[in-house]
Motif scaffolding. Structure first.
Motif, PDB file in Angstrom:
ATOM      1  N   ALA A  73       0.859  -1.136   0.128  1.00  0.00           N
ATOM      2  CA  ALA A  73       0.118   0.038   0.004  1.00  0.00           C
ATOM      3  C   ALA A  73       0.882   1.273  -0.149  1.00  0.00           C
ATOM      4  O   ALA A  73       2.053   1.262   0.573  1.00  0.00           O
ATOM      5  N   ALA A  74       0.256   2.282  -0.599  1.00  0.00           N
ATOM      6  CA  ALA A  74       0.984   3.579  -0.349  1.00  0.00           C
ATOM      7  C   ALA A  74      -0.153   4.550   0.183  1.00  0.00           C
ATOM      8  O   ALA A  74      -1.335   4.508  -0.386  1.00  0.00           O
ATOM      9  N   VAL A  75       0.262   5.597   1.236  1.00  0.00           N
ATOM     10  CA  VAL A  75      -0.405   6.545   1.495  1.00  0.00           C
ATOM     11  C   VAL A  75      -0.051   7.933   1.114  1.00  0.00           C
ATOM     12  O   VAL A  75       1.282   7.875   1.135  1.00  0.00           O
ATOM     13  N   VAL A  76      -0.734   8.423   0.382  1.00  0.00           N
ATOM     14  CA  VAL A  76      -0.537   9.930  -0.124  1.00  0.00           C
ATOM     15  C   VAL A  76      -0.772  11.031   1.017  1.00  0.00           C
ATOM     16  O   VAL A  76      -2.024  11.234   1.020  1.00  0.00           O
ATOM     17  N   GLY A  77       0.062  11.409   1.655  1.00  0.00           N
ATOM     18  CA  GLY A  77      -0.296  12.322   2.579  1.00  0.00           C
ATOM     19  C   GLY A  77       0.248  12.070   4.135  1.00  0.00           C
ATOM     20  O   GLY A  77      -0.185  11.339   4.470  1.00  0.00           O
ATOM     21  N   GLY A  78       1.524  12.939   4.491  1.00  0.00           N
ATOM     22  CA  GLY A  78       1.793  12.521   5.879  1.00  0.00           C
ATOM     23  C   GLY A  78       1.450  13.382   7.024  1.00  0.00           C
ATOM     24  O   GLY A  78       2.276  13.755   8.047  1.00  0.00           O
ATOM     25  N   PRO A  87       3.124  -4.046   3.602  1.00  0.00           N
ATOM     26  CA  PRO A  87       4.236  -3.184   3.470  1.00  0.00           C
ATOM     27  C   PRO A  87       3.462  -1.710   3.050  1.00  0.00           C
ATOM     28  O   PRO A  87       2.874  -1.774   2.115  1.00  0.00           O
ATOM     29  N   VAL A  88       3.811  -0.738   3.607  1.00  0.00           N
ATOM     30  CA  VAL A  88       3.328   0.495   3.363  1.00  0.00           C
ATOM     31  C   VAL A  88       4.410   1.628   3.045  1.00  0.00           C
ATOM     32  O   VAL A  88       5.454   1.782   3.844  1.00  0.00           O
ATOM     33  N   THR A  89       4.128   2.440   2.189  1.00  0.00           N
ATOM     34  CA  THR A  89       4.933   3.484   1.702  1.00  0.00           C
ATOM     35  C   THR A  89       4.188   4.825   2.184  1.00  0.00           C
ATOM     36  O   THR A  89       2.985   4.935   1.496  1.00  0.00           O
ATOM     37  N   LEU A  90       4.786   5.619   2.962  1.00  0.00           N
ATOM     38  CA  LEU A  90       3.908   6.787   3.174  1.00  0.00           C
ATOM     39  C   LEU A  90       4.669   8.025   2.696  1.00  0.00           C
ATOM     40  O   LEU A  90       5.998   8.154   2.589  1.00  0.00           O
ATOM     41  N   LEU A  91       3.968   8.771   1.601  1.00  0.00           N
ATOM     42  CA  LEU A  91       4.479   9.616   0.770  1.00  0.00           C
ATOM     43  C   LEU A  91       4.110  11.136   1.104  1.00  0.00           C
ATOM     44  O   LEU A  91       2.936  11.368   1.425  1.00  0.00           O
ATOM     45  N   HIS A  92       5.118  12.263   1.409  1.00  0.00           N
ATOM     46  CA  HIS A  92       4.749  13.443   2.103  1.00  0.00           C
ATOM     47  C   HIS A  92       5.548  14.473   1.244  1.00  0.00           C
ATOM     48  O   HIS A  92       6.668  14.504   0.995  1.00  0.00           O
ATOM     49  N   LEU A  93       4.560  15.626   1.229  1.00  0.00           N
ATOM     50  CA  LEU A  93       5.037  16.731   0.186  1.00  0.00           C
ATOM     51  C   LEU A  93       6.470  17.542   1.119  1.00  0.00           C
ATOM     52  O   LEU A  93       7.382  17.653   0.479  1.00  0.00           O
ATOM     53  N   ALA A  94       5.827  17.806   2.147  1.00  0.00           N
ATOM     54  CA  ALA A  94       6.907  18.431   2.948  1.00  0.00           C
ATOM     55  C   ALA A  94       7.951  17.714   3.265  1.00  0.00           C
ATOM     56  O   ALA A  94       8.126  16.636   3.152  1.00  0.00           O
ATOM     57  N   GLY A  95       8.859  18.529   3.946  1.00  0.00           N
ATOM     58  CA  GLY A  95      10.444  17.893   4.155  1.00  0.00           C
ATOM     59  C   GLY A  95      10.083  16.950   5.774  1.00  0.00           C
ATOM     60  O   GLY A  95      10.857  16.259   5.753  1.00  0.00           O
ATOM     61  N   HIS A  96       9.070  17.034   6.487  1.00  0.00           N
ATOM     62  CA  HIS A  96       8.932  16.053   7.576  1.00  0.00           C
ATOM     63  C   HIS A  96       7.461  15.615   7.658  1.00  0.00           C
ATOM     64  O   HIS A  96       6.596  16.664   7.349  1.00  0.00           O
ATOM     65  N   LEU A  97       7.258  14.581   8.272  1.00  0.00           N
ATOM     66  CA  LEU A  97       5.890  14.162   8.465  1.00  0.00           C
ATOM     67  C   LEU A  97       5.166  15.042   9.709  1.00  0.00           C
ATOM     68  O   LEU A  97       5.786  15.833  10.357  1.00  0.00           O
ATOM     69  N   MET A  98       3.967  15.014   9.303  1.00  0.00           N
ATOM     70  CA  MET A  98       2.985  16.136  10.216  1.00  0.00           C
ATOM     71  C   MET A  98       3.629  17.256  10.265  1.00  0.00           C
ATOM     72  O   MET A  98       3.691  17.903  11.633  1.00  0.00           O
ATOM     73  N   GLY A 118      10.276   1.196  12.028  1.00  0.00           N
ATOM     74  CA  GLY A 118      10.138  -0.108  13.050  1.00  0.00           C
ATOM     75  C   GLY A 118       9.002  -1.017  12.922  1.00  0.00           C
ATOM     76  O   GLY A 118       8.879  -2.016  13.211  1.00  0.00           O
ATOM     77  N   LEU A 119       7.896   0.030  12.416  1.00  0.00           N
ATOM     78  CA  LEU A 119       6.582  -0.746  12.495  1.00  0.00           C
ATOM     79  C   LEU A 119       6.014  -1.352  10.920  1.00  0.00           C
ATOM     80  O   LEU A 119       5.006  -1.590  10.606  1.00  0.00           O
ATOM     81  N   GLY A 120       7.016  -1.032   9.950  1.00  0.00           N
ATOM     82  CA  GLY A 120       6.974  -1.424   8.644  1.00  0.00           C
ATOM     83  C   GLY A 120       6.093  -0.355   7.759  1.00  0.00           C
ATOM     84  O   GLY A 120       5.817  -0.631   6.809  1.00  0.00           O
ATOM     85  N   VAL A 121       6.433   0.729   7.958  1.00  0.00           N
ATOM     86  CA  VAL A 121       6.350   1.915   7.221  1.00  0.00           C
ATOM     87  C   VAL A 121       7.167   2.669   6.773  1.00  0.00           C
ATOM     88  O   VAL A 121       8.198   3.065   7.496  1.00  0.00           O
ATOM     89  N   THR A 122       7.521   2.739   5.488  1.00  0.00           N
ATOM     90  CA  THR A 122       8.730   3.454   4.921  1.00  0.00           C
ATOM     91  C   THR A 122       8.067   4.849   4.536  1.00  0.00           C
ATOM     92  O   THR A 122       7.055   5.028   3.754  1.00  0.00           O
ATOM     93  N   THR A 123       8.876   5.711   5.098  1.00  0.00           N
ATOM     94  CA  THR A 123       8.393   7.441   4.888  1.00  0.00           C
ATOM     95  C   THR A 123       9.349   7.873   3.606  1.00  0.00           C
ATOM     96  O   THR A 123      10.618   7.752   3.922  1.00  0.00           O
ATOM     97  N   ARG A 124       8.605   8.578   2.706  1.00  0.00           N
ATOM     98  CA  ARG A 124       9.339   9.306   1.682  1.00  0.00           C
ATOM     99  C   ARG A 124       8.844  10.894   1.788  1.00  0.00           C
ATOM    100  O   ARG A 124       7.688  11.083   1.715  1.00  0.00           O
ATOM    101  N   THR A 125       9.701  11.665   2.345  1.00  0.00           N
ATOM    102  CA  THR A 125       9.341  13.169   2.420  1.00  0.00           C
ATOM    103  C   THR A 125      10.119  13.811   1.127  1.00  0.00           C
ATOM    104  O   THR A 125      10.693  13.427   0.458  1.00  0.00           O
ATOM    105  N   GLY A 126       9.257  15.055   0.997  1.00  0.00           N
ATOM    106  CA  GLY A 126       9.839  15.812  -0.054  1.00  0.00           C
ATOM    107  C   GLY A 126       9.592  15.293  -1.365  1.00  0.00           C
ATOM    108  O   GLY A 126       9.781  15.649  -2.311  1.00  0.00           O
ATOM    109  N   VAL A 127       8.526  14.333  -1.472  1.00  0.00           N
ATOM    110  CA  VAL A 127       8.111  13.873  -2.844  1.00  0.00           C
ATOM    111  C   VAL A 127       6.777  14.426  -3.167  1.00  0.00           C
ATOM    112  O   VAL A 127       5.838  14.478  -2.251  1.00  0.00           O
TER     113      VAL A 127
END
Lengths: 670, 464
Positions: free
Chosen positions: B142-147, B164-175, B193-202
């Motif tokens: 899964a991918a989640v758009v918006g952190g 497996p989850v990828t979290l995609l976020h536009l800003a430089g850091h989550l929330m 550590g809980l199985g979420v890969t975070t990608r920021t600035g994307v």
């Protein structure tokens, strides 16, 4: 040696009194095994030789003969009744009175005085838990299991109960359990806890909702039990959706992970108990708060299961029996409702009067005290076993009401703060000077035996009532055993049925818990094992909503005050403040505050502090301790003063005042 | 008096019950676009994560409306407000008169205008939630758009379901609205550590059958794509009726719009320049509006915002102005990234104006209440961040205990008295108990008494 029980709290520890009035613990109650006593019990013998003891009736402050005093009272009562009607005379009793006295007081009010205006200080003590458990289980018996059952508990949650100070030997029963303590203060009990939840005063109801929310969300509800033994769960579950844990955290200040820890421990335990005390109960929403904890216990499948349960820790010595035999405004003996036609008919039959001549329900305690001396209220008050000038909320106001009476009659052992205001003071016997029964916190009926002769000049409360009744044209007995027999007949068939309980059976060592409906009946130590007391046998979930305290802090009164007890004293202190070693242990009232709050207010330990609320003010010494929340201060209520501040906002169901939280301001007294 | 409420979400439903509790008489009609009973949106993350079942998030029982004499018209859109004649008109032709009207139309999920967005599922309603849960069962990634808050909760919930989850976020850091950069990074590490890969600035440029295409051209593989790109107030009804609308429907301190017979509350309302997106303010507004509607005198003065993440094994609370730096405020900070712990206090003029607590902490309740009440911050800042730090130490050894220390509280017996008793000949607990009554109350001091007696015996060389 005479076997009897401690004169103080509802634990009613067994004790023996020697010929020289020396006290030693005995083994029967609170449990088998070596006896136990706290310093109140050990020093109880000093009550019997105390120099402050009253031995002569006082009429307008001057010594008088019993005949003169009783004649005066009877004549004044008759005159006031004749002029203003029977409800112009009020009676106020106490939870420390024996069953016999409590019964006789109720009968005296209804039969000899014909007044509906009777209530007692137990309204300030047990009434919220009583109302909640009647609603949930159909019956109010403080602990519906013997106290010794707690020995096998794995987890015990104490909500607003500081047993290490209020009934220390009780703690022995908890030594095998993980303790979860809910208290705004890190009390001596909380220091024993495996987990201490420290909520804002006045938010226990929200906390209980949060715990139950977590039990549902984490799938910890005992669904089979809920299905088989209860009704009403669905509505409660829906109500919980508004009380998610993070919201509860914001309201209570208790972290979510601590709530989760508590509810998981309760659910995982083989044997678990939830017990409430005054901390949860003495609120304008006390009934609903207890209901929320009962709901939690029901969801986890605890009540009515051997080795688990819900219970209320009764406070006063005969707090349990005192609420069963008719000194409560809305009740008749046998824990019957005064508005129940069948109950009226039965009791009237025992009393030899017509049912229609029995008055109806009167005012609840605070309402009664607040009506005294007003145009609509009673003009005379007979007071037994209570000291409302110290123990009532907004006590300065109540002192003023009492001062406005045409006649105040106080029967007491010492000249209490309230007796000091009386037109007539009647010196009465106490505890080890008389026989009688007490029903302790587990619903077990105990025999209080006469160990010593009373001092010359005093009479028993039963003799006082009989003397007054005779002057009003009624015959009342004076022998405790005979009065108890009559009580058993009046209560027969009621909820609290004592029919099969006799002095002889208790003396023979039988542990008798009511209901005990017939001569050979073994008593009922665990009344809910098979069914609850509602007609369908099921316990009832009742949805309840949290709401703020009746008075929240604001700019003028920015700090929360909560009140409670210290180990060395009992109730209004009328007895314990006259025992030298107890006074040494706890010599004076104080206000406890957190070091951060103290620093902010410029208050140092030992400073004299003026604590004020919208209802009055009190000057007390500061004690600084990080055992209390930064936003809350604590004052013990055993001295005149704390209750000048407390808020008389009443619980709409039970009539309980909000002793446990109000808003105050603190200033260093210069 | 006829009260009509448009919107049966958390704000509308709350207003209805608050108004009914205050006035049992007035006629109340509530219109809800969703066909189901109102539910608690806060708990949707629990449902998505598999903790709560959908029926556990309902706010009212089915019988509530009949019992409280409230007419609920559910599954019906209100199409128009006729302010002239004071009626609302539904899409299916019903005309309902009102004396007072409350708009609680809430907000809708923002769907980014990228190709293929329709393949993704927004995370906003109970129905969305059920769609996501159903799809998760069929998906391998899964991918989640918006952190933001919801995106993090959704990502955590899906990871908890084993995806497996990828979290995609536009800003430089989550929330980034609630957290400073370091807290955002610590959160990302905790999620990792809980199985979420975070990608920021994307930035996502398209949703394709195989996943989410990023601006850089990379494809983030996923067969379930969840959108958590924020919400937009639903204001069309108000705007069409000519009410003043900026970002939300503009209201005053009584929650009234510029038409005195129309109120707006919750996520569709804009008060003092702010549109709130959390439940607590909506319920505070509902209480004020209900009070005003039933003749009371309440005023709404804005809300303090506390964000509390609902995600298993991720403890996060953020409140107020968390991004102020040392130039503008006093900042107290503790960071221990290896343990996923980050704590920050922002203090101005002696008051707590912001805080972040990441990682389990007993401080959360105290800090939240301190922030809510705006009271003075105590001088001991460390004690605030680390409760329990200042608690009095327990005297461990009898040697260290002063003679005045109370050993038996039940009978007020000090160590000095026990020593005196020992000196007078008592050599065991029973002897001390007989002489002092220590241990005869609650019994918890027995070990301490035994320790003192043993220590005295040791010191004097007396066999115990």
């Amino acid at each position: 040696m005479t076997r009897t029980h401690c004169p103080y709290c509802a634990l009613q520890c067994g004790m023996e009194i020697g010929p020289g009035l020396e006290i030693s613990p005995s083994t029967d109650v609170p449990a088998d095994g070596p006896g136990a006593l706290c310093q109140k019990g050990w020093t109880a013998g000093e009550l019997l030789t105390n120099g402050a003891r009253l031995t002569t009736p006082l009429l307008n402050g001057k010594p008088a003969s019993w005949e003169a005093a009783l004649d005066h009272v009877a004549a004044r009562l008759s005159a006031i009744r004749a002029e203003h009607g029977p409800d112009a005379v009020a009676v106020f009793g106490g939870g420390g009175l024996t069953n016999e006295k409590a019964y006789q007081l109720g009968k005296f009010a209804r039969v000899a005085l014909g007044t509906s205006q009777i209530d007692y200080n137990g309204r300030f003590c047990m009434s919220s838990a009583a109302a909640a458990t009647i609603r949930a289980f159909g019956m109010d018996r403080g602990l519906p299991f013997p106290i010794t059952d707690l020995d096998d508990a794995d987890v015990v949650l104490l909500a607003g109960a500081n047993v290490a100070e209020t009934m220390p030997p009780f703690v022995r029963r908890l030594s095998g359990a993980r303790l979860i303590v809910v208290d705004p203060r890190r009390t001596p009990t909380a220091r024993l806890a495996w987990l201490h939840l420290q909520p804002t005063p006045g938010t226990d109801l929200a906390l209980a909702l949060g715990l139950l929310h977590l039990a549902v969300a984490d799938d910890l509800v005992d669904a089979d039990y809920v299905e088989a033994r209860t009704t009403g769960f669905d509505a409660v579950r829906t109500s919980l959706a508004s009380w998610w844990p993070e919201r509860v955290e914001r309201v209570t200040g208790v972290p979510v992970h601590r709530m989760r820890q508590a509810v998981r421990a309760l659910a995982a335990a083989g044997n678990a108990y939830i017990l409430t005390g005054r901390g949860a109960e003495q609120h304008a929403k006390g009934t609903d708060t207890v209901t929320a904890f009962v709901n939690l216990a029901l969801a986890l499948g605890l009540p009515g299961r051997y080795g688990s349960g819900y219970g209320c820790l009764t406070g006063q010595g005969n707090g349990q029996g005192g609420r069963e035999h008719g000194q409560k405004a809305d009740q008749l003996p046998g824990y019957r409702r005064i508005d129940d036609p069948a109950a009226r008919e039965h009791v009237a039959g025992v009393w030899g009067v017509r049912p229609e001549d029995l008055p109806g329900a009167g005012r609840s305690a605070y309402e009664l005290l607040d009506a005294l001396g007003t145009p609509e209220g009673p003009r005379a008050l007979l007071l037994f076993g209570s000291n409302p000038v110290v123990s009532a909320p907004a006590s300065a106001r109540i002192g003023g009401r009492i001062a406005g009476l045409d006649l105040l009659v106080v029967a007491d052992v010492v000249r209490s703060e309230t007796a000091a205001l009386a037109d007539v003071v009647l010196p009465v016997t106490q505890w080890a000077e008389e026989d009688g029964t007490m029903t302790n916190l587990e619903g077990r009926v105990l025999l209080r035996r006469r160990a010593v002769a009373p001092p010359a000049g005093v009479r028993s409360d039963l003799e006082v009532l009989a003397g007054l009744a005779a002057r009003l044209g009624h015959r009342f007995g004076t022998e405790p055993a005979a009065v108890f027999d009559e009580l058993r007949r009046a209560g027969a068939g009621g909820v609290a049925d004592y029919t099969g309980i006799t002095y002889e059976r208790i003396a023979a060592g039988t542990a008798l818990h009511w209901p005990c409906p017939s001569a050979g009946h073994p008593g009922t130590p665990r009344p809910f094992l098979d069914r609850f007391a509602h007609p369908d046998g099921r316990a009832r979930f009742v949805p309840v909503e949290h709401r703020p305290a009746a008075e929240e802090p604001d700019e003028d009164y920015p700090v929360r005050l909560t009140t409670g007890r210290v180990l060395a004293h009992y109730q209004s202190g009328a007895q314990t403040r006259r025992i030298a070693s107890l006074v040494r242990a706890a010599p004076e009232p104080f206000v406890e505050l957190h070091p951060d709050l103290a620093a902010q207010l410029g208050i140092a330990a030992g400073d004299l502090v003026r604590v004020s609320s919208r209802r009055g003010e009190s000057r007390v010494v500061a004690r600084i301790s990080d055992a209390i929340r930064r936003d809350t201060v604590f004052m013990p209520f055993h001295w005149e003063g704390a209750n000048r501040l407390t808020n008389p906002a009443l619980d709409p169901v039970s009539g309980m005042p909000e002793f446990k939280v109000c808003a105050v301001r603190l200033e260093r007294d210069s | 008096m006829r009260l009509v409420v448009v919107g049966n979400g958390m704000a509308g439903a709350r207003l209805v019950s608050e108004a009914r509790a205050r006035d049992p008489q007035m006629r109340v009609t509530v219109f809800g676009a969703e066909a189901c009973r109102p539910y608690n949106r806060v708990l949707l993350s629990d449902v998505l994560a598999g903790g709560s079942r959908p029926e556990q998030v309902r706010l009212l029982d089915p019988s509530w409306y009949a019992e409280h004499d409230v007419e609920a018209v559910l599954g019906t859109e209100v199409a128009r407000i006729d302010r002239e004649t004071r009626h609302v008109l539904t899409a299916d032709g019903r005309r309902e008169p009102y004396d007072l009207l409350v708009l609680a139309t809430g907000s809708e999920a923002v769907v980014p205008p990228v190709p293929g967005a329709g393949r993704a599922v927004p995370f906003r309603t109970l129905a969305d939630c059920e769609r996501i849960v159903a799809a998760a069962g069929r998906s391998r990634g899964a991918a989640v758009v918006g952190g933001g808050l919801l995106g993090v909760e959704a990502a955590r919930g899906l990871a908890g379901r084993g995806l497996p989850v990828t979290l995609l976020h536009l800003a430089g850091h989550l929330m980034d609205r609630q957290l400073d950069a370091e807290a955002g990074d610590v959160l990302g590490e905790t999620l990792a550590g809980l199985g979420v890969t975070t990608r920021t600035g994307v930035s996502a440029t398209a949703v394709e059958p195989g996943g989410v295409r990023l601006a850089c051209g990379e494809l983030v593989e996923a067969d379930l794509v969840v959108l958590a790109c924020g919400v937009r107030p639903v204001t069309g009804l108000a705007a069409a009726a000519g009410l003043e609308v900026r970002r939300g429907v503009v209201v005053d301190d009584e929650l009234r719009t510029d038409d005195p017979s129309i109120f707006a509350i919750g996520e569709c309302a804009e008060h003092d320049g702010t549109v709130y997106g959390l439940v607590a303010p909506a319920w505070e507004q509902a209480a004020v509006a209900a009070e005003v509607i039933t003749g009371g005198k309440a005023r709404y003065r804005g809300s303090r915002l506390v964000t509390r993440l609902k995600a298993k094994s991720v403890e996060l609370a953020a409140m107020g102005e968390t991004q102020l730096d040392e130039e503008h405020a006093e900042v107290v900070r503790f960071s221990h990234r290896a343990r996923g712990t980050y704590r920050k206090l922002v203090i101005r003029d002696g008051r707590l104006v912001g805080a972040i607590l990441l990682g389990e902490s007993d401080a959360v309740g105290t800090l939240t209440q301190l922030f809510d009440r705006g009271g003075p911050v105590p001088g001991d800042r460390a004690g605030l961040l680390f409760p329990g730090l200042s608690a009095a130490p327990v005297a461990g050894s009898p040697v260290l205990m002063p003679d005045a220390a109370e050993v038996c509280r039940c009978n007020s017996v000090t160590k000095g008295q026990i020593r005196a008793c020992w000196e007078a000949g008592a050599r065991d607990v029973a002897g001390v108990a007989a002489a002092t009554r220590a241990t005869t109350g609650c019994g918890t001091c027995r070990d301490a008494v035994e320790g003192i007696v043993g220590w005295l015996c040791d010191q004097e060389g007396v066999p115990v």
